[in-house]
Design a protein around this motif. Structure first.
Motif, mmCIF file in Angstrom:
data_model
loop_
_atom_site.group_PDB
_atom_site.id
_atom_site.type_symbol
_atom_site.label_atom_id
_atom_site.label_comp_id
_atom_site.label_asym_id
_atom_site.label_seq_id
_atom_site.Cartn_x
_atom_site.Cartn_y
_atom_site.Cartn_z
ATOM 1 N N PHE A 81 0.836 -1.204 0.000
ATOM 2 C CA PHE A 81 0.000 0.000 0.000
ATOM 3 C C PHE A 81 0.859 1.237 0.000
ATOM 4 O O PHE A 81 1.888 1.287 0.667
ATOM 5 C CB PHE A 81 -0.916 0.050 1.239
ATOM 6 N N GLU A 82 0.432 2.229 -0.753
ATOM 7 C CA GLU A 82 0.973 3.570 -0.595
ATOM 8 C C GLU A 82 0.066 4.285 0.401
ATOM 9 O O GLU A 82 -1.132 3.985 0.491
ATOM 10 C CB GLU A 82 0.964 4.311 -1.933
ATOM 11 N N ALA A 83 0.638 5.256 1.118
ATOM 12 C CA ALA A 83 -0.161 5.992 2.092
ATOM 13 C C ALA A 83 -1.374 6.639 1.417
ATOM 14 O O ALA A 83 -2.438 6.791 2.023
ATOM 15 C CB ALA A 83 0.700 7.058 2.764
ATOM 16 N N VAL A 125 13.259 14.057 0.020
ATOM 17 C CA VAL A 125 12.795 14.798 -1.158
ATOM 18 C C VAL A 125 12.943 13.892 -2.375
ATOM 19 O O VAL A 125 13.835 13.049 -2.431
ATOM 20 C CB VAL A 125 13.578 16.113 -1.390
ATOM 21 N N ARG A 126 12.022 14.055 -3.321
ATOM 22 C CA ARG A 126 12.087 13.237 -4.549
ATOM 23 C C ARG A 126 11.447 14.012 -5.710
ATOM 24 O O ARG A 126 10.530 14.818 -5.481
ATOM 25 C CB ARG A 126 11.366 11.900 -4.346
ATOM 26 N N PRO A 127 11.943 13.756 -6.918
ATOM 27 C CA PRO A 127 11.288 14.403 -8.051
ATOM 28 C C PRO A 127 9.946 13.713 -8.296
ATOM 29 O O PRO A 127 9.864 12.485 -8.236
ATOM 30 C CB PRO A 127 12.252 14.141 -9.215
ATOM 31 N N SER A 128 8.893 14.478 -8.543
ATOM 32 C CA SER A 128 7.592 13.876 -8.853
ATOM 33 C C SER A 128 7.701 13.103 -10.159
ATOM 34 O O SER A 128 8.459 13.482 -11.059
ATOM 35 C CB SER A 128 6.551 14.980 -8.993
ATOM 36 N N GLY A 129 6.939 12.036 -10.272
ATOM 37 C CA GLY A 129 6.888 11.302 -11.533
ATOM 38 C C GLY A 129 5.711 11.734 -12.383
ATOM 39 O O GLY A 129 5.499 11.206 -13.471
ATOM 40 N N THR A 130 4.922 12.661 -11.895
ATOM 41 C CA THR A 130 3.725 13.052 -12.634
ATOM 42 C C THR A 130 3.600 14.559 -12.868
ATOM 43 O O THR A 130 2.785 14.987 -13.667
ATOM 44 C CB THR A 130 2.451 12.611 -11.882
ATOM 45 N N GLU A 131 4.377 15.344 -12.127
ATOM 46 C CA GLU A 131 4.280 16.799 -12.252
ATOM 47 C C GLU A 131 5.680 17.378 -12.279
ATOM 48 O O GLU A 131 6.609 16.755 -11.769
ATOM 49 C CB GLU A 131 3.636 17.394 -10.984
ATOM 50 N N VAL A 144 9.472 19.129 -7.351
ATOM 51 C CA VAL A 144 10.157 18.244 -6.404
ATOM 52 C C VAL A 144 9.281 18.184 -5.162
ATOM 53 O O VAL A 144 8.784 19.215 -4.698
ATOM 54 C CB VAL A 144 11.556 18.792 -6.063
ATOM 55 N N ARG A 145 9.043 16.980 -4.650
ATOM 56 C CA ARG A 145 8.185 16.852 -3.473
ATOM 57 C C ARG A 145 9.030 16.714 -2.213
ATOM 58 O O ARG A 145 10.093 16.087 -2.222
ATOM 59 C CB ARG A 145 7.280 15.636 -3.600
ATOM 60 N N VAL A 146 8.516 17.309 -1.146
ATOM 61 C CA VAL A 146 9.185 17.258 0.158
ATOM 62 C C VAL A 146 8.233 16.595 1.139
ATOM 63 O O VAL A 146 7.044 16.942 1.187
ATOM 64 C CB VAL A 146 9.493 18.691 0.658
#
Ligand code: 16G
Ligand code: MG
Length: 559
Positions: free
Chosen positions: A387-389, A518-524, A527-529
């Motif tokens: 599961f993802e959150a 932090v990670r680069p978004s795969g859809t937008e 960068v997400r924090v």
């Protein structure tokens, strides 16, 4: 490829020119963009699906949807023969196809790829692609573009399955390739009969009261709400009310699982009058599910019961059934099969959920964000729960374990029919039929949650008390080029640009139980924090300071 095939591709693709100056990329789960930009991409993905079908000698699925994104967006997801996501080896080809500048380049790309992969083009092979779409108004014309792409490969057939949830289409593709019944009615019948089976197996005297019987579902004004209305008619044993079923409101606008999970507020159509009631929310294509309960005194605030807690509930139940099944079997080798049971999460899983699962004796693995990664890892176990959150997940059962379980169930039916062990075997078999084996499915997930809560005699509050989430905060930072960020260790460590991870570590160490990535978004293009700490204020502060760091390292310098 021969001249005939080449000229079909050249002439049909010239009717779907790519939008000038736009680069689309395959992303985490397919292509997604403003619907006005997508015709050419969807046409080309139609070609890809036909080639994939020829290559695998199997049925492939194409789903036109942009999931939880706004109604004016759309997108396309590809189902591989197993019902899972498109094999990652083909993603670069998908990217290249989508961005070929003109028909000549497109035909050349296809020719090269067909040769490289030895795809049996023009060998009188047939290809079949099932098409589905969500309720977006742009769906119909995009579906037509996909059809045109499919039929421009000689021998390929497109079958329009109509408006579906994404998991329904994946389920159908899997079923077709296993020569099982694969219509929408078959899907509904399988869900309702396995749900009924679990309800019939509930121990006598489980404390069920009226309040616990009722669930109210937010359908995100999308296809999930519509389909739930159909399912509800054939379901027996669940009192369900559906709101935001799409008759009035706008898809995903102030409604749906993504909104509820990210904003932590009640969706439209829910309010203080619902306080205490068990509520659930689906996303726009019904592959995500979260639960919540509305708080009585605050403005639309909720207690969120997210994917991590659904995972915990499922894991607890499965573990309990397995231990009942194997009780008293001592060393009797052939009777006592100890299946491997594993749980798969991403870095977004709340730290409290991971602690809880560990304390419950479960093996936990982490993968990067995106169903294709979690699913692959979960498939390594006899029973893999992922599961993802954000509410996307399912339970996978290995063929070997199911085969053993079937045999054990028949044996118990003869030797000790109705025993606790026999019931545990029947429950596990019912779960394997109820829960979608192809991909996370909000409809089947909802029915499983409902069945388990009834089994345990639990209210949503009792369930929510399994553990207390650590306060968390998510932010996004607009950057010039998100691909500059490179992560490792299931996205928990940034390895490029150099120095940023050290700076993140120094900041995080200032907070008790602080955790941040932090990670680069795969859809937008962001960068997400993500930050977690012992208080909400601390989580907010940590997230803001890391967002500033990201901005300093690779942003526009406009924090
Ligand atoms: C896609 C993924 C979802 C993931 C999300 C992350 C599938 C079917 N869906 O929606 O699992 O959580 O992307 O988005 O894989 P992000 O990369 O923009 O954060
Ligand atoms: Mg979705």
């Amino acid at each position: 490829m021969n001249e005939k095939q080449r000229s079909i591709i050249l002439s049909s693709s010239s009717r779907f020119p790519p939008p000038p100056g736009v680069r689309l990329s395959y992303g985490t789960a397919g292509f997604r963009a403003d619907s006005l930009l997508l015709e050419s991409t969807v046409f080309r993905v139609g070609i890809l699906a036909a080639l994939r079908s020829l290559n695998t000698h199997s049925v492939i699925g194409l789903m036109i949807t942009a999931s939880h994104n706004k109604v004016s967006d759309n997108g396309i997801k590809i189902s591989d023969p197993s019902g899972g996501m498109l094999s990652q080896d083909w993603e670069p080809f998908a990217d290249a196809l989508a961005n070929a500048p003109d028909s000549q380049h497109l035909a050349q790309l296809i020719d090269d790829f067909v040769k490289k992969e030895n795809i049996p083009l023009e060998e009188a092979e047939s290809a079949e692609i099932l098409l589905g779409r969500d309720t977006r108004p742009s769906g119909e014309s995009l579906l037509d573009a996909a059809k045109q792409g499919i039929i421009s490969i000689v021998g390929a057939v497109a079958v329009d399955m109509g408006v579906l949830t994404t998991p329904q289409l994946h389920w159908m593709v899997r079923a077709r390739n296993k020569a099982m019944k694969a219509t929408e009615l078959d899907y509904f019948n399988q869900l309702s009969s396995s749900f009924r089976c679990l309800i019939d197996l509930i121990p006598q005297g489980s404390a069920v009261n009226k309040m616990n019987d009722n669930v109210v579902v937010d359908g995100a004004n999308g296809v999930g709400g519509e389909k739930l209305e159909v399912l509800k008619k054939i379901l027996n044993g669940l009192d369900m009310e559906i709101r935001n079923s799409g008759k009035e409101g706008v898809l995903n606008e102030g409604v749906g699982a993504d909104y509820v999970q990210k904003e932590k507020v009640a969706p439209r159509g829910f309010g203080p009058a619902d306080a205490g009631i068990r509520c659930a929310s689906l996303d726009g294509d019904a592959d995500r599910l979260v639960y919540f309960s509305v708080l009585s005194n605050a403005n639309n605030k909720i207690d969120l019961v997210d994917g991590d807690k659904i995972l915990s509930l499922f894991a607890l139940f499965i573990k309990e059934q397995l231990s009942t099944l194997n009780k008293n079997e001592g060393d009797k080798e052939n009777k006592c099969y100890r299946p491997t049971l594993g749980v798969v999460q991403t870095a977004y899983a709340n730290g409290a959920s991971t602690d809880y699962l560990k304390q419950s004796g479960l093996e936990i693995m982490f993968t990067p964000t995106g169903v294709k990664y979690l699913h692959e890892k979960a498939a390594e176990y006899d029973i893999g729960i992922y599961f993802e959150a954000n509410g996307h997940g399912t339970i996978l059962f290995s063929e070997g374990f199911l085969h053993w379980l079937d045999g054990r169930n028949s044996e118990l039916a003869l030797t000790s029919k109705g025993s606790e062990q026999h019931k545990a075997a029947m429950r596990l078999l019912a779960v394997s039929k109820l829960i979608n084996q192809a991909v996370g499915d909000a409809l089947s997930g909802l029915l499983l949650v409902e069945a388990i809560l009834k089994h345990m005699g639990w209210s949503i509050h009792r369930w929510n008390e399994l553990y207390h989430d650590l306060p968390s905060k998510q932010l996004k930072v607009k950057v010039v080029d998100r691909s500059v960020i490179v992560t490792e260790k299931a996205e928990t460590v940034v390895v490029r640009p150099l120095g940023i991870q050290e700076a993140i570590n120094i900041e995080t160490a200032k907070y008790p139980r602080g955790r941040c990535f932090v990670r680069p978004s795969g859809t937008e293009d962001v960068v997400r924090v993500y930050a977690e700490a012992t208080t909400q204020e601390a989580a907010d502060n940590l997230a803001s300071s890391i967002a500033r760091l990201v901005d300093q390292f690779l942003g526009f310098g406009n924090s």
